[in-house]
Design a protein around this motif. Structure first.
Motif, PDB file in Angstrom:
ATOM      1  N   PHE A 148       0.844  -1.211   0.000  1.00 51.55           N
ATOM      2  CA  PHE A 148       0.000   0.000   0.000  1.00 51.55           C
ATOM      3  C   PHE A 148       0.869   1.248   0.000  1.00 51.55           C
ATOM      4  CE2 PHE A 148      -2.826  -3.288   1.186  1.00 51.55           C
ATOM      5  CZ  PHE A 148      -4.045  -2.905   0.633  1.00 51.55           C
ATOM      6  N   PHE A 149       0.508   2.171  -0.874  1.00 57.64           N
ATOM      7  CA  PHE A 149       1.304   3.382  -1.063  1.00 57.64           C
ATOM      8  C   PHE A 149       0.370   4.601  -1.141  1.00 57.64           C
ATOM      9  CE2 PHE A 149       3.230  -0.219  -3.239  1.00 57.64           C
ATOM     10  CZ  PHE A 149       4.484  -0.269  -2.654  1.00 57.64           C
ATOM     11  N   ALA A 150       0.871   5.734  -0.670  1.00 56.74           N
ATOM     12  CA  ALA A 150       0.144   7.004  -0.830  1.00 56.74           C
ATOM     13  C   ALA A 150       1.030   7.956  -1.630  1.00 56.74           C
ATOM     14  CB  ALA A 150      -0.174   7.605   0.537  1.00 56.74           C
ATOM     15  N   MET A 151       0.403   8.702  -2.511  1.00 55.34           N
ATOM     16  CA  MET A 151       1.197   9.481  -3.469  1.00 55.34           C
ATOM     17  C   MET A 151       1.703  10.813  -2.907  1.00 55.34           C
ATOM     18  SD  MET A 151       0.401  10.474  -7.379  1.00 55.34           S
ATOM     19  CE  MET A 151      -0.303  12.122  -7.288  1.00 55.34           C
ATOM     20  N   THR A 152       3.022  10.930  -2.807  1.00 51.00           N
ATOM     21  CA  THR A 152       3.641  12.227  -2.496  1.00 51.00           C
ATOM     22  C   THR A 152       4.620  12.623  -3.601  1.00 51.00           C
ATOM     23  OG1 THR A 152       5.313  11.116  -1.146  1.00 51.00           O
ATOM     24  CG2 THR A 152       3.413  12.048   0.018  1.00 51.00           C
ATOM     25  N   ARG A 153       4.572  11.916  -4.703  1.00 56.38           N
ATOM     26  CA  ARG A 153       5.513  12.195  -5.790  1.00 56.38           C
ATOM     27  C   ARG A 153       5.260  13.555  -6.445  1.00 56.38           C
ATOM     28  NH1 ARG A 153       8.954   8.828  -8.319  1.00 56.38           N
ATOM     29  NH2 ARG A 153      10.126   9.866  -9.951  1.00 56.38           N
ATOM     30  N   LEU A 154       4.007  13.982  -6.470  1.00 57.44           N
ATOM     31  CA  LEU A 154       3.739  15.297  -7.035  1.00 57.44           C
ATOM     32  C   LEU A 154       4.472  16.365  -6.227  1.00 57.44           C
ATOM     33  CD1 LEU A 154       2.334  17.195  -8.998  1.00 57.44           C
ATOM     34  CD2 LEU A 154       0.241  16.973  -7.649  1.00 57.44           C
ATOM     35  N   ASP A 155       4.500  16.184  -4.913  1.00 54.47           N
ATOM     36  CA  ASP A 155       5.212  17.136  -4.052  1.00 54.47           C
ATOM     37  C   ASP A 155       6.713  17.090  -4.343  1.00 54.47           C
ATOM     38  OD1 ASP A 155       2.742  17.662  -2.549  1.00 54.47           O
ATOM     39  OD2 ASP A 155       2.999  15.589  -1.932  1.00 54.47           O
ATOM     40  N   GLU A 156       7.238  15.875  -4.532  1.00 54.39           N
ATOM     41  CA  GLU A 156       8.668  15.744  -4.863  1.00 54.39           C
ATOM     42  C   GLU A 156       8.969  16.458  -6.183  1.00 54.39           C
ATOM     43  OE1 GLU A 156      10.400  11.719  -4.925  1.00 54.39           O
ATOM     44  OE2 GLU A 156      11.672  12.372  -6.581  1.00 54.39           O
ATOM     45  N   ASN A 157       8.126  16.214  -7.172  1.00 54.60           N
ATOM     46  CA  ASN A 157       8.362  16.849  -8.477  1.00 54.60           C
ATOM     47  C   ASN A 157       8.257  18.369  -8.385  1.00 54.60           C
ATOM     48  OD1 ASN A 157       8.737  14.320  -9.573  1.00 54.60           O
ATOM     49  ND2 ASN A 157       6.724  14.203 -10.552  1.00 54.60           N
TER      50      ASN A 157
END
Ligand code: NAI
Length: 329
Positions: A152-161
């Protein structure tokens, strides 16, 4: 040609869905030799709009796209899923606090967690995009009996980008030159985009950008508030960049991470970095050659970072408390 894999997407008729499905079907996520089946899940009132999306998928005649199944039935929707991308929820509107979203959206994720456990493939991995994504992922995980927590994962990649883009602009370099950018904690305004460990061309960001006041006082709030700034400018929450980040997340979890680097994603904490065990918190993650992932250990956490991480973890603990009725046992 490989056997097709099945990707289930909730909220498939929404604006992120519209920016996401066509890229999955084109091969941008799983590669040019991997056929895909799409199972598109929506609530009943959105099924007519979803039919339009399916018509457009048909009209693309994608070579890699096999079956497309639009449905409001969770058992059908998650049947055989290798990846479940949980995008559907009620998006935050201008003036709405994340806390308001917890109650509205939390209930969606109990049923979806149960349906994933009952119907998905044995190797299913679940990425939650719908906000509040960390706590929604926690609810889905807690209700998916028999599915290991590390799926299970929650998306924080937009914040990283977003953070990489801000640092690159300030330093006058291309964003591909920024690495080791970790988002810690919650995908919310308390998130901590960690400039203290990030690098530009392999050098510490703090050596390249010596304006500490900017890093602390402008960079962090700009990244934290970027979602709100986009809602203000566009009158709707970020969609294309969110879909792009979902793709980046899946690609990063399916392919080995470059030596020495890491990527940000919310995972079930094992207590690393003093982050409370069992919550879904963003931290530095490496994908290994065998396809499994691990928390990168030994990333220095100075006093400044400690305070920021602790504040975001405290918010996640509050969120967990607010939805405790939705978390069995
Ligand atoms: P949208 O409102 O355009 O689409 C959401 C879709 O979900 C709608 O079509 C709706 O009918 C559907 N839906 C609602 N309840 C559902 C359920 N129980 N089952 C299946 N589908 C359901 O919203 P948009 O812009 O696509 O955003 C989706 C979510 O992603 C929002 O919660 C938003 O806050 C979140 N988001 C997360 C980001 C992140 O970085 N983690 C970034 C941007 C948005």
């Amino acid at each position: 040609m490989k056997d097709p894999i099945t990707i289930s997407v909730t909220g498939a008729a929404g604006q992120i869905g519209y920016a996401l499905l066509f890229r999955i079907a084109s091969g941008a996520v799983f590669g040019p030799d991997q056929p895909v089946n799409l199972r598109l899940i929506e609530i009943e009132p959105a099924l007519p709009a979803l039919d339009g999306v399916v018509m457009e998928l048909d009209d693309c005649a994608f070579p890699l796209l096999r079956e497309v199944v639009p449905t409001a039935d969770l058992a059908v929707g998650f049947s055989g899923a290798n990846w479940a991308l949980l995008v559907g929820s009620v998006p935050r509107k201008a003036g709405m606090e994340r806390g308001d979203l917890l109650g509205i959206n939390g209930k969606i994720f109990t049923g979806q967690g149960q349906a994933i456990a009952a119907n998905a493939a044995s190797d299913v991995r679940t990425l939650v995009v719908g906000n509040p994504c960390n706590t929604n992922a926690l609810i889905a995980m807690a209700n998916a009996d028999g599915v290991p927590n590390d799926r299970f994962f929650a998306m924080t990649r937009l914040d990283e980008n977003r953070a990489k883009s801000q640092l690159a602009t300030k330093a006058g370099v291309h964003h591909s030159q920024v690495s080791n950018l970790c988002i810690w904690g919650n995908h919310s305004a308390t998130q901590y985009p960690d400039f203290t460990n990030a690098k530009i061309d392999g050098k510490p960001v703090t050596e390249v950008i010596t304006d500490r006041a900017w890093l602390e006082g402008e960079f962090i709030p700009t990244v934290q508030q970027r979602g709100a700034a986009i809602i203000k400018a566009r009158g709707a929450s970020s969609a294309a960049s969110a879909a792009n980040a979902a793709i980046d997340t899946v690609v990063s979890l399916c392919n080995p991470t470059a030596e020495g680097d890491w990527h940000s994603v919310g995972v079930c904490s094992d207590g690393s970095y003093g982050i409370a065990e069992g919550i879904i918190a963003s931290m530095p993650i490496r994908t290994k050659a065998d396809g499994s992932w691990e928390v990168v250990q030994g990333v220095p956490v100075d006093d400044f970072s400690r305070g920021k991480i602790d504040a975001s973890v405290a918010e996640l603990l509050e969120e967990r408390e607010a939805v405790k009725d939705l978390i069995p046992g």
